[in-house]
Design a protein around this motif. Sequence first.
Motif, PDB file in Angstrom:
ATOM      1  N   ARG A   5       0.849  -1.182   0.000  1.00 48.68           N
ATOM      2  CA  ARG A   5       0.000   0.000   0.000  1.00 48.68           C
ATOM      3  C   ARG A   5       0.888   1.236   0.000  1.00 48.68           C
ATOM      4  O   ARG A   5       1.783   1.363   0.840  1.00 48.68           O
ATOM      5  CB  ARG A   5      -0.908   0.005   1.223  1.00 48.68           C
ATOM      6  N   PHE A   6       0.640   2.126  -0.949  1.00 50.31           N
ATOM      7  CA  PHE A   6       1.394   3.365  -1.046  1.00 50.31           C
ATOM      8  C   PHE A   6       0.509   4.510  -0.581  1.00 50.31           C
ATOM      9  O   PHE A   6      -0.610   4.670  -1.054  1.00 50.31           O
ATOM     10  CB  PHE A   6       1.839   3.619  -2.501  1.00 50.31           C
ATOM     11  N   THR A   7       1.017   5.297   0.351  1.00 46.85           N
ATOM     12  CA  THR A   7       0.270   6.421   0.874  1.00 46.85           C
ATOM     13  C   THR A   7       1.086   7.698   0.704  1.00 46.85           C
ATOM     14  O   THR A   7       2.252   7.757   1.112  1.00 46.85           O
ATOM     15  CB  THR A   7      -0.042   6.224   2.373  1.00 46.85           C
ATOM     16  N   SER A   8       0.466   8.710   0.116  1.00 49.39           N
ATOM     17  CA  SER A   8       1.147   9.990  -0.078  1.00 49.39           C
ATOM     18  C   SER A   8       1.233  10.736   1.248  1.00 49.39           C
ATOM     19  O   SER A   8       0.250  10.840   1.973  1.00 49.39           O
ATOM     20  CB  SER A   8       0.395  10.835  -1.105  1.00 49.39           C
ATOM     21  N   ARG A   9       2.402  11.255   1.564  1.00 49.13           N
ATOM     22  CA  ARG A   9       2.577  12.028   2.790  1.00 49.13           C
ATOM     23  C   ARG A   9       2.483  13.520   2.517  1.00 49.13           C
ATOM     24  O   ARG A   9       2.488  14.319   3.440  1.00 49.13           O
ATOM     25  CB  ARG A   9       3.935  11.705   3.417  1.00 49.13           C
ATOM     26  N   THR A  10       2.392  13.880   1.234  1.00 55.24           N
ATOM     27  CA  THR A  10       2.374  15.302   0.895  1.00 55.24           C
ATOM     28  C   THR A  10       1.116  15.700   0.137  1.00 55.24           C
ATOM     29  O   THR A  10       0.963  16.860  -0.229  1.00 55.24           O
ATOM     30  CB  THR A  10       3.599  15.656   0.029  1.00 55.24           C
ATOM     31  N   GLY A  11       0.225  14.778  -0.115  1.00 59.85           N
ATOM     32  CA  GLY A  11      -0.971  15.087  -0.887  1.00 59.85           C
ATOM     33  C   GLY A  11      -0.659  15.164  -2.370  1.00 59.85           C
ATOM     34  O   GLY A  11       0.480  14.976  -2.799  1.00 59.85           O
ATOM     35  N   GLY A  12      -1.656  15.396  -3.167  1.00 55.82           N
ATOM     36  CA  GLY A  12      -1.445  15.487  -4.607  1.00 55.82           C
ATOM     37  C   GLY A  12      -1.431  14.118  -5.264  1.00 55.82           C
ATOM     38  O   GLY A  12      -1.768  13.100  -4.652  1.00 55.82           O
ATOM     39  N   THR A  13      -1.031  14.101  -6.526  1.00 54.14           N
ATOM     40  CA  THR A  13      -0.988  12.869  -7.307  1.00 54.14           C
ATOM     41  C   THR A  13       0.457  12.421  -7.486  1.00 54.14           C
ATOM     42  O   THR A  13       1.324  13.229  -7.823  1.00 54.14           O
ATOM     43  CB  THR A  13      -1.636  13.092  -8.694  1.00 54.14           C
ATOM     44  N   HIS A  14       0.696  11.146  -7.253  1.00 57.84           N
ATOM     45  CA  HIS A  14       2.038  10.595  -7.369  1.00 57.84           C
ATOM     46  C   HIS A  14       1.981   9.297  -8.172  1.00 57.84           C
ATOM     47  O   HIS A  14       0.920   8.697  -8.326  1.00 57.84           O
ATOM     48  CB  HIS A  14       2.641  10.315  -5.989  1.00 57.84           C
ATOM     49  N   ARG A  15       3.124   8.889  -8.649  1.00 58.65           N
ATOM     50  CA  ARG A  15       3.207   7.636  -9.384  1.00 58.65           C
ATOM     51  C   ARG A  15       4.217   6.726  -8.712  1.00 58.65           C
ATOM     52  O   ARG A  15       5.308   7.160  -8.338  1.00 58.65           O
ATOM     53  CB  ARG A  15       3.654   7.895 -10.835  1.00 58.65           C
ATOM     54  N   ALA A  16       3.860   5.475  -8.546  1.00 63.87           N
ATOM     55  CA  ALA A  16       4.785   4.471  -8.011  1.00 63.87           C
ATOM     56  C   ALA A  16       4.937   3.375  -9.058  1.00 63.87           C
ATOM     57  O   ALA A  16       3.941   2.838  -9.545  1.00 63.87           O
ATOM     58  CB  ALA A  16       4.256   3.886  -6.710  1.00 63.87           C
ATOM     59  N   ASP A  17       6.167   3.058  -9.442  1.00 64.64           N
ATOM     60  CA  ASP A  17       6.438   2.000 -10.407  1.00 64.64           C
ATOM     61  C   ASP A  17       6.968   0.783  -9.667  1.00 64.64           C
ATOM     62  O   ASP A  17       7.817   0.908  -8.784  1.00 64.64           O
ATOM     63  CB  ASP A  17       7.471   2.457 -11.439  1.00 64.64           C
ATOM     64  N   ALA A  18       6.456  -0.384 -10.015  1.00 63.41           N
ATOM     65  CA  ALA A  18       6.895  -1.619  -9.353  1.00 63.41           C
ATOM     66  C   ALA A  18       7.015  -2.728 -10.376  1.00 63.41           C
ATOM     67  O   ALA A  18       6.192  -2.847 -11.285  1.00 63.41           O
ATOM     68  CB  ALA A  18       5.910  -2.012  -8.254  1.00 63.41           C
ATOM     69  N   TRP A  19       8.054  -3.516 -10.263  1.00 63.26           N
ATOM     70  CA  TRP A  19       8.271  -4.647 -11.165  1.00 63.26           C
ATOM     71  C   TRP A  19       8.516  -5.900 -10.329  1.00 63.26           C
ATOM     72  O   TRP A  19       9.145  -5.854  -9.283  1.00 63.26           O
ATOM     73  CB  TRP A  19       9.495  -4.413 -12.052  1.00 63.26           C
ATOM     74  N   PHE A  20       8.021  -7.029 -10.827  1.00 60.88           N
ATOM     75  CA  PHE A  20       8.260  -8.306 -10.175  1.00 60.88           C
ATOM     76  C   PHE A  20       9.119  -9.160 -11.095  1.00 60.88           C
ATOM     77  O   PHE A  20       8.857  -9.245 -12.293  1.00 60.88           O
ATOM     78  CB  PHE A  20       6.945  -9.045  -9.893  1.00 60.88           C
ATOM     79  N   THR A  21      10.140  -9.771 -10.546  1.00 57.67           N
ATOM     80  CA  THR A  21      11.000 -10.662 -11.308  1.00 57.67           C
ATOM     81  C   THR A  21      10.597 -12.093 -11.014  1.00 57.67           C
ATOM     82  O   THR A  21      10.550 -12.504  -9.852  1.00 57.67           O
ATOM     83  CB  THR A  21      12.483 -10.464 -10.930  1.00 57.67           C
ATOM     84  N   PHE A  22      10.293 -12.863 -12.065  1.00 57.93           N
ATOM     85  CA  PHE A  22       9.863 -14.239 -11.890  1.00 57.93           C
ATOM     86  C   PHE A  22      11.072 -15.163 -11.963  1.00 57.93           C
ATOM     87  O   PHE A  22      11.878 -15.069 -12.877  1.00 57.93           O
ATOM     88  CB  PHE A  22       8.842 -14.612 -12.969  1.00 57.93           C
ATOM     89  N   ARG A  23      11.185 -16.043 -11.016  1.00 56.46           N
ATOM     90  CA  ARG A  23      12.280 -17.014 -10.977  1.00 56.46           C
ATOM     91  C   ARG A  23      11.694 -18.400 -10.749  1.00 56.46           C
ATOM     92  O   ARG A  23      10.668 -18.555 -10.100  1.00 56.46           O
ATOM     93  CB  ARG A  23      13.263 -16.686  -9.846  1.00 56.46           C
ATOM     94  N   TYR A  24      12.383 -19.424 -11.261  1.00 56.21           N
ATOM     95  CA  TYR A  24      11.926 -20.784 -11.067  1.00 56.21           C
ATOM     96  C   TYR A  24      11.934 -21.123  -9.583  1.00 56.21           C
ATOM     97  O   TYR A  24      12.825 -20.721  -8.844  1.00 56.21           O
ATOM     98  CB  TYR A  24      12.818 -21.766 -11.825  1.00 56.21           C
ATOM     99  N   GLY A  25      10.919 -21.867  -9.145  1.00 61.95           N
ATOM    100  CA  GLY A  25      10.877 -22.318  -7.766  1.00 61.95           C
ATOM    101  C   GLY A  25      10.001 -21.470  -6.865  1.00 61.95           C
ATOM    102  O   GLY A  25       9.723 -21.854  -5.744  1.00 61.95           O
ATOM    103  N   PHE A  26       9.547 -20.311  -7.342  1.00 59.29           N
ATOM    104  CA  PHE A  26       8.720 -19.440  -6.512  1.00 59.29           C
ATOM    105  C   PHE A  26       7.239 -19.714  -6.692  1.00 59.29           C
ATOM    106  O   PHE A  26       6.416 -19.101  -6.041  1.00 59.29           O
ATOM    107  CB  PHE A  26       9.012 -17.968  -6.825  1.00 59.29           C
ATOM    108  N   GLY A  27       6.881 -20.601  -7.595  1.00 58.82           N
ATOM    109  CA  GLY A  27       5.478 -20.878  -7.828  1.00 58.82           C
ATOM    110  C   GLY A  27       4.821 -19.761  -8.618  1.00 58.82           C
ATOM    111  O   GLY A  27       5.475 -18.917  -9.204  1.00 58.82           O
TER     112      GLY A  27
END
Length: 199
Positions: A5-27
């Motif tokens: 959960r991303f919560t802005s501490r300053t108000g306004g509109t913000h963008r959060a970028d997130a990437w997931f790396t898939f590896r064998y064995g993690f299901g």
Amino acid sequence: TWRLRFTSRTGGTHRADAWFTFRYGFGSVALKISDGMTEERLVGSPATANNVMAVGGYSTKRSWTAKDGRTYYYRESVVDDIWGKSSPGPRRDGVQVPHITAPGIAVASSKSSQYYPATYLIMPDDVHYINYGTSVAAAHVAGAAALYLQQNPNLDGPSIINILRQSARSDSYTGPVPNDLWGYGKLYLTNLPANQAPD
């Protein structure tokens, strides 16, 4: 189950970028796209580096006959359409990626004598096998770059990228180009003037 959960501490509109790396064995990993979240800017490293050609993949065929004589299919593949796992751009900083797309589904390629894929992937000649992915598409573009360099060894990387973008073709599947899914369109080689110099 993980929840971020991303919560802005300053108000306004913000963008959060997130990437997931898939590896064998993690299901398996399932992501729930919540309000305000988009699946864009998914092109990953090394295609996000400067002065490299970022390549998406599309389908040129969906079936093949293997060495066992049976015909197999990639059922989710639509000929001439983008591969469902070809990541859309743009780059995080807004730069246009991918640059171009190339065949990336059900492509027959040379098989190493030390590689033992499933029988249904091996071609009847026993020295080629079926592969898929944007890495396969990138190999097409690398081959195209090599052909252009053979014609003019003085070309540099940005010049080749520019040539490939300018010669790419579009159709009803790509829609207007450039765009975040197809880049400048589908790989298409043209004759290069022998005296063409880097831009």
